[in-house]
Design a protein around this motif. Structure first.
Motif, PDB file in Angstrom:
ATOM      1  N   MET A 220       0.549  -0.759  -0.006  1.00 34.98           N
ATOM      2  CA  MET A 220      -0.174   0.156   0.718  1.00 34.98           C
ATOM      3  C   MET A 220       0.834   0.955   0.010  1.00 34.98           C
TER       4      MET A 220
ATOM      5  N   ASP B  40       0.316   6.699   2.488  1.00 35.99           N
ATOM      6  CA  ASP B  40      -0.929   7.705   3.633  1.00 35.99           C
ATOM      7  C   ASP B  40      -1.947   6.569   4.033  1.00 35.99           C
ATOM      8  N   GLU B  41      -2.395   6.257   3.159  1.00 39.96           N
ATOM      9  CA  GLU B  41      -3.378   4.542   3.000  1.00 39.96           C
ATOM     10  C   GLU B  41      -3.100   3.585   4.131  1.00 39.96           C
ATOM     11  N   HIS B  42      -1.556   3.613   4.252  1.00 35.00           N
ATOM     12  CA  HIS B  42      -1.256   2.648   5.131  1.00 35.00           C
ATOM     13  C   HIS B  42      -1.353   2.755   7.287  1.00 35.00           C
TER      14      HIS B  42
ATOM     15  N   ARG C  63      -3.378   5.201   7.714  1.00 37.24           N
ATOM     16  CA  ARG C  63      -4.990   5.491   7.669  1.00 37.24           C
ATOM     17  C   ARG C  63      -5.482   4.482   8.611  1.00 37.24           C
ATOM     18  N   VAL C  64      -5.243   3.014   7.799  1.00 35.33           N
ATOM     19  CA  VAL C  64      -5.632   1.680   7.979  1.00 35.33           C
ATOM     20  C   VAL C  64      -5.159   1.863   9.667  1.00 35.33           C
TER      21      VAL C  64
END
Length: 363
Positions: free
Chosen positions: A248, A251-253, A255-256
């Protein structure tokens, strides 16, 4: 027979159980070697189910609890996976003739990674002012010697990691550089500086702690920071294990992770704090523990033993944590208001919301 005679019989049964477990491990090692020779994957979920089903059947025939037998077998299966995985990592020797520098290699996760690379055949060096217990060659400061290693792993807390990665951009080492940080946004500028300097760099997040012996079912997150060669090199470190790699962007990392780590940690820290402030002794609570309380307490105890400074970093340095903690705060206030006001409809709706979410996830 009297009790001493019966206990002697029991001791013999225990010796037989241990002997049979050792024999099972010997066969497991041969199966693992055969799998490596044929290129078959280490883990076979269909076979595991077959083994557990067979054991439950044998237990019924023997007149004992099938789930007791299945629980014992699951422990043996886990031991088998550990043995096969460790043997495979050593046998493939991906790091043969290569060198690795683990910055922060005397810390818990740094030490885990140093041992992991050592098992793959890397000549491991640790950079840490604290002596490492594994006896690896060591320097106190990472920048006090040459940096021509094939791998440089930054396994320090986040703030020093950002400084070290930024400094490595100036040194321009020829090997692959990656960090193990739990949060990535504080490292963004340093990772960008590495890429701009032409350093082959990426970022990974092992989703397990330093006590992990086997990586079966464990996840390793790979962050694409612009260098595919570096990312694939990091991925290849886990190719001989049963770990699951997930790719990923940065930023996705975060957020998760705000939910996977931030929210779950906050919930358990608050749970233990509430218990500590209750005035009721912990052992007294355990004496009347329910299934739900026991499971929650086990998780919370594990969280409470972790490094509080690291956990504060995970909460405070993730710019995506705000919405997750706000949602937790709102859910708690909704729950309290429903109970205090006798509002059964709101209480039911709150539980139904969670049930619907989990049902959708399962589908």
């Amino acid at each position: 027979m009297d009790i001493p005679q019966l206990r002697a019989q029991l001791d013999q049964v225990d010796r037989d159980l241990v002997r049979l477990a050792a024999e099972r491990q010997r066969i497991v090692a041969e199966i693992g070697a055969s799998k490596r020779g044929s290129g078959r994957p280490l883990r076979d979920f269909r076979r595991e189910k077959e083994v557990l089903d067979n054991v439950r059947g044998h237990a019924r025939e023997a007149g004992i609890d099938p789930e007791l037998a299945a629980g014992l077998m699951q422990l043996l299966i886990a031991a088998s996976l550990t043995r096969q995985e460790q043997d495979t990592v050593r046998a493939l020797s991906q790091g043969g003739g290569k060198r690795a520098l683990v910055i922060g290699g005397s810390g818990r996760m740094g030490a885990w990674f140093a041992r992991f690379l050592d098992a793959q055949g890397y000549a491991v060096e640790v950079a840490d002012p604290v002596a490492n217990s594994a006896g690896f060659h060591q320097r106190e400061r990472w920048d006090e010697g040459e940096l021509s290693h094939d791998l440089i792993v930054v396994a320090t807390p986040l703030r020093p990691a950002a400084r070290i990665l930024g400094a490595l951009a100036v040194h321009k080492p020829p090997g692959i550089v990656f960090d193990l940080g739990s949060i990535k946004t504080p490292l963004r500028e340093s990772l960008q500086a590495l890429n701009a300097a032409g350093v082959r760099a990426t970022s990974i997040h092992p989703m397990f702690g330093p006590s992990a012996n086997v990586l079966a079912g464990r996840h390793v997150v790979l962050i694409d920071s612009g260098d595919r060669e570096a990312l694939e090199t990091a991925r290849s470190l886990f190719s001989s294990t049963t770990a699951i790699t997930v790719e990923m962007d940065l930023d996705e990392h975060d957020r998760v992770i705000a939910l996977v780590l931030g929210l779950s940690h906050a919930l358990n820290i608050a749970f233990v704090a509430a218990l500590a402030g209750s005035g009721v002794d912990a052992e007294r609570l355990k004496a009347v523990s329910s299934t739900t309380f026991g499971a929650q307490l086990g998780i919370a105890e594990a969280v409470a033993r972790e490094n509080p400074h690291l956990y504060f970093e995970i909460q405070s340095l993730n710019e995506h944590n705000g919405p997750a903690l706000t949602a937790l705060d709102e859910a708690v206030h909704t729950l309290l208001a429903a109970v205090r006001n006798g509002d059964e409809a709101s209480f039911v709706a709150l539980m139904q919301q969670g049930r619907d979410y989990l049902h959708e996830r399962a589908e």
